[in-house]
Each structure stands twice: as structure tokens, then as C-alpha cells.
Design an enzyme around this catalytic site. Structure first.
Site, short mmCIF file in Angstrom:
data_model
loop_
_atom_site.label_atom_id
_atom_site.label_comp_id
_atom_site.label_asym_id
_atom_site.label_seq_id
_atom_site.Cartn_x
_atom_site.Cartn_y
_atom_site.Cartn_z
N CYS A 1 0.83 -1.21 0.00
CA CYS A 1 0.00 0.00 0.00
C CYS A 1 0.86 1.25 0.00
O CYS A 1 0.54 2.25 -0.65
CB CYS A 1 -0.93 0.01 1.23
SG CYS A 1 -2.05 -1.39 1.32
N ASP B 1 27.32 3.19 30.15
CA ASP B 1 28.06 4.35 30.65
C ASP B 1 27.83 4.61 32.13
O ASP B 1 28.57 5.35 32.74
CB ASP B 1 27.69 5.60 29.84
CG ASP B 1 26.25 6.03 30.04
OD1 ASP B 1 25.44 5.15 30.39
OD2 ASP B 1 25.93 7.21 29.88
#
Length: 579
Positions: free
Chosen positions: A96, A471
Site C-alpha cells: 500500500c 556508561d
């Protein structure tokens, strides 16, 4: 010839341009090159914000003329060429999106159209002198799709495909059971099967027609041809079953994608839509989009921060986890920055706006997620290229399989049945539907859990990772602090320190206070009765019990109240901080 160079910032010329690769910037360069007195126009796109460098002849134009010329050209570009993101409903397969892109690209005035099937959005650029947004939406409807609809009609459109598919399946089951076991007449069973054809095949047939109109062959065409072929052989039940399974798969995939889209759009709800602003000596509530830089916003306790800004007055612990992923609230004081979407703790804050709503950290996070949806993974690109040539190839092979075998003595009905079987088996619908659905679901699930994945390519790369570096520990901890050590001064029992500290902290809702209280409860320590308590935002708590004053907090608190912390306790603090 004497030449000079001046630089102008592009955001002042074409407001709203978010991508440094936007075609409007190319148009601005080209437009200015042809202006009288301009010798050269160049955009420095690697700078933030981008800068426009103009070489001009000072004997023909002045600096102000050049500035005015650039602004006018930018305004003309901005007013003429519009960029829109339009939500599209009615797409139930990746084909589509290709049909919609192809149809819009051929529409007069549309400069570029990019449809993201997974996100259900159309990214559009068009020339307003030749077409407007209403014209674009009309063209979208002509192609068989639609912008969002509100109200009861919206519910119908959202659920119609699944509803039609289930009705088709019910008619198919009724006809098959009735004909086989209940003595239902052949004509009645045929009527039920034809009803199943209509309901189960409605969307498939509709999408096929729109695709053929745009000269595009997709998997819907394979299904329709196979179902009609089965009917031509008198196998109506088999054809209806094929359409039912295909339409049900489409409907279920669309529902899964809808949930993922809603989860991503829910990010917008993290930030309030209005803010309490201090203006003209009073307090007024205004939409967040109308806030200006420098406005002072009041953020009561327990309320989400509406903007990115800097604290002017007040202290509080702010829960930033919705934006930064920080596991526990962060103590904030005047001068500290806060983010839109974070949750204020117990203190009243006055925040000066440092970023407009459209430029906030949360807005950029949402833009990142939208970009992640729009970026196609390598597998998606491969499957799209695959289906483009695969469908015509299957149709050609099918025609050959029907026409050639009869010349070698194979009965026509046998070769026709084999051709129809090939159509059913060759349909790549699972591949075409499954890839974007899996990618968007992965991105949405990650976003719900505070992880931003910048596109399908990176999502696929996760499957090949062998090591991950984090981190900070807050990224992978549960976000519930626990008491690990009690280091009293010499001659004092650890449990004695803990029970007095827990008594004071029992009046605080801070996560660190709750950790102290939980530790005392685990050790079954009796807590002294607290007759008064006061939260000292950003520093700790002060409490009164049995005529004693108890302070629990950080080093800044003890400096403020003038209490000297023993040397051995300071040494213990430094040791724990190093760990």
C-alpha cells in the site's frame, strides 16, 4: 572586482526546515544565485545552525540589500514550498505504501512523497502554487486511503477490516459445515461462499484495483487471481478460505502495528500541554507551544515539568527517568537544568524557559523515534526490491504454466489447478508484512522501556552483538536504592545510628529515605517516635524525637547547620564514594 562575504543563519530565512538535506535549501541557493548583485551563494550545512554564505558585488548592492534579498528569498521559499507529515489510515500491507508513493509522485505539484507503512505516516513536500493540502488529501482518498477520522466512524474504520474478515470466515464455516454435515443445498452453500468472497476479499480486491490503476503489481493481485481461479474450477470453499486467511493475516498485522504506533505517540503525553507562567505580576496558564524564551514557569510538587529550562528558585528532587533514564530522582537547586517530561518531587520550582517546546529534549527524543520508524532496515529494503520484480515474475510463470503444458498432453484443468496452486504458494505476503511489523514493534517496545533505537538497521545489528558497554550503573539497575553499609563513629553501635536515622527518614518520601527505613525494618529495629519533621529539599531531613534534634542528609546540610563531621566519618564517606 571587490568582493565581500556575509553570513546569514538559515533558520531565520526558512523557519521550520529541520533537515539539513531538505530540498528547500537547494532552492534557496539556486534562487539567490540568480539575484542581481549576488555572485555566489553557498550553504554551510555542517554547522548548527546552518549558515548561508553570500558573495556579492558591493558596487551594485549594499549589505542591507543582500540581507533583505536573502530574507525575501527565504520567505518566498518557505511560503511556496510546504512540508507536511500526514497520518494515513487504510494501509494494511507494505505494498500500500508503494502504491501511495507512486500515485502521489505523479500528482501535479507534489515534489516528493515518502510513505512509512509501519508508522502510518506520509512525509510530503509540495508546491502550494500548484496544489494545497486539501488537494493532497483528496488524492490520497482517490488512491483508496484516508487521513484520520474521528468519532464513531473512526472506530468503524479502525476495526472494519478485522470485522469483514471474521464475517467472511463465519460465512465460509457455515457453508462448509452445512454442506458437509447438515444437508445444506448446493445453491445455499454457494451463496454463503460468495458472501465469504465478498467480505474476506473486499479490502484485498480494493487495494488490487488501486495498485493496478497506478500500474503497480502487488501480492493482493496474486491472491485475487488465485481466488478467482479457484472459483473458476468450482472450488469456492478453497478460494474463500484463501481470502479469509489472507485478510485475517492483514487485519491482525495491522492491529499489532496500531498498538506499536500508539505506544510511540504516547511519548507526546509525557509533557504537559499547558504551563503556569508568571507574567505581568500574576500567574496565567498558557499552552506550552506559546511559551517564549525567558518566561518563568511555576512547577508545583508532583507535577511534570512542561519545558526545558533552568531553575530560578526552589529546591526539589526531580524524577528524570522518563527522559534520561536516571534510575532515581536527582536533587535540583537554583542554576540546575530540568527537562520537559520529568516529574517534580516535593518542592515548588520556578523554571526559566531556555528552550521552546519544539526544541526541548523530549521533542528531540520524539523526533528521534519518528526518524527511527522512517528508517528502513536492510531486510525491509531487500524485501521491497524482492516483491517489486517477484510478483510480475510469478504472474508470467503462471501464464506459462497454464498455456504450455496442454501442448504436451496435460489436461487444461490440471495445468490450471497447478497454476493456481503456484499463485497461493508463491505469495510473499508473510515476508512483506512481517518485516516492517517486527521492526516497528521492536522500536516501540524499546521506546516504552526508555531505550531509543535509531532505525531498523541498528535493531538488526543488535542480533550480532557480542558485548555491550554501559556508561553508568543506573542504566542497568532496578532503580530502587538499598542500604549497603553503616559506618558509625568510634564507640557507636551501627544499629543505634540506623534506627535514629530511619525514624527521621520515615517522614520522607525520597527513595534514599525509603532505603534507610527498609534497612531498619529488615533488621527489626524499634524506631523512636518522631514528634516533628521537616524535609530540607536537596539536603536531607530534620526531625525531633524524645527532645532530640536529628539531622540526616548530605555534607552540605551539616555545613549549613554548623555541625563538624568527625574525621573518621569523613574518611569513611570518601572511601564509600570511591567504591
Amino acid at each position: 572586482m571587490n568582493e565581500k562575504t556575509i553570513e546569514l543563519e538559515i533558520p531565520l530565512l526558512i523557519p521550520g526546515i529541520k533537515d539539513e538535506q531538505d530540498a528547500c535549501l537547494d532552492r534557496l541557493e539556486e534562487t539567490l544565485r540568480h539575484r542581481k548583485g549576488i555572485l555566489f551563494a553557498h550553504l554551510h550545512r555542517d554547522r548548527s545552525p546552518a549558515e548561508l554564505c553570500l558573495h556579492y558585488d558591493p558596487d551594485r548592492v549594499t549589505v542591507e540589500d543582500v540581507r533583505r534579498m536573502a530574507r525575501r528569498a527565504g520567505a518566498e521559499i518557505a511560503n511556496r514550498y510546504h512540508h507536511d507529515v500526514i497520518r494515513i489510515e487504510g494501509m494494511d500491507c507494505s505494498d500500500c505504501a508503494l502504491v501511495l508513493e507512486h500515485g502521489l509522485a505523479r500528482t501535479e505539484g507534489v515534489l516528493s512523497a515518502s510513505v512509512n507503512y509501519a508508522a502510518g505516516t506520509l512525509h510530503l513536500e509540495y508546491d502550494t502554487r500548484r496544489i494545497n493540502r486539501r488537494g493532497v488529501e483528496k488524492r490520497v482518498r482517490q488512491l483508496g486511503y484516508r487521513p484520520p477520522i474521528e468519532g464513531a466512524r473512526r472506530w468503524y474504520h479502525e476495526h472494519r477490516e478485522l470485522l469483514f474478515s471474521l464475517i467472511g470466515g463465519a460465512l465460509l464455516l457455515t457453508g462448509w459445515v452445512g454442506e458437509r454435515f447438515l444437508g445444506l443445498s448446493g445453491s445455499t452453500a454457494l451463496a454463503l461462499f460468495l458472501g465469504a468472497y465478498f467480505f474476506a476479499g473486499y479490502d484485498i480486491f480494493r487495494h488490487m484495483l488501486h495498485a493496478l490503476r497506478e500500474r503497480h503489481f502487488d501480492t493482493d493481485l496474486l491472491m485475487v487471481v488465485a481466488a478467482l481461479g479457484a472459483a473458476s474450477l468450482g472450488e469456492f470453499a478453497e478460494g474463500a478460505l484463501l481470502l479469509f486467511l489472507f485478510s485475517l493475516g492483514h487485519a491482525l498485522e495491522e492491529r499489532a502495528l496500531g498498538r506499536a504506533r500508539r505506544a510511540i505517540r504516547a511519548l507526546a503525553d509525557l509533557a504537559p500541554k499547558t504551563a503556569l507562567v508568571r507574567r505581568d505580576g500574576g500567574e496565567v496558564e498558557v499552552p506550552v507551544d506559546e511559551l517564549e524564551l525567558g518566561d518563568v514557569v511555576l512547577v508545583p510538587p508532583g507535577v511534570r515539568v512542561p519545558v526545558d529550562g533552568e531553575i530560578v528558585t526552589g529546591r526539589s528532587a526531580v524524577d528524570q527517568s522518563p527522559v534520561t533514564g536516571e534510575s532515581i530522582p536527582v536533587d535540583k537547586e537554583p542554576g540546575d537544568k530540568v527537562f520537559a517530561g520529568s516529574v517534580n518531587g516535593q518542592g515548588l520550582l520556578e523554571v526559566r524557559v531556555t528552550r521552546l517546546a519544539k526544541d526541548s529534549t523530549l521533542a528531540r527524543v520524539m523526533a528521534m523515534v519518528e526518524q527511527a520508524q522512517a528508517q528502513k532496515s536492510p531486510t525491509q529494503r531487500v524485501t521491497e526490491r524482492f516483491t517489486r520484480w517477484f510478483v510480475p515474475a510469478v504472474l508470467i510463470a503462471d501464464v506459462v504454466l497454464i498455456v504450455v503444458p496442454p501442448f504436451f498432453g496435460v489436461p487444461f484443468n490440471v495445468s490450471f489447478l497447478r497454476a493456481m496452486t503456484l499463485l497461493v504458494a508463491a505469495s510473499p505476503c508473510a515476508l512483506a508484512l512481517g518485516t516492517p511489523a517486527a521492526v516497528l514493534s521492536g522500536v516501540a517496545q524499546a521506546a516504552r522501556n526508555g531505550v531509543l533505537v535509531k532505525g531498523g538497521a541498528h535493531l538488526e545489528n543488535l542480533g550480532r552483538l557480542r558485548a555491550v558497554a554501559f556508561d553508568k550503573t543506573g542504566t542497568i539497575t532496578v532503580g530502587e536504592p538499598r542500604l549497603t553499609d553503616v559506618k558509625p563513629r568510634d564507640g557507636v553501635e551501627p544499629n543505634e545510628v540506623l534506627r535514629w536515622a530511619a525514624a527521621a527518614e520515615s517522614r520522607s518520601a525520597h527513595p534514599l529515605a525509603q532505603a534507610v527505613v527498609s534497612a531498619a525494618q529488615e533488621r527489626s529495629l524499634p524506631l523512636p517516635e518522631v514528634t516533628a519533621a521537616e524535609a530540607l529539599t536537596g539536603r536531607g531531613v530534620q526531625a525531633t524525637s524524645d527532645g532530640r534534634t536529628i539531622w540526616v542528609g548530605n555534607m552540605r546540610l551539616f555545613e549549613e547547620v554548623g555541625l563538624q563531621v568527625p574525621q573518621e566519618v569523613q574518611a569513611a564517606i570518601q572511601h564509600l564514594e570511591r567504591e
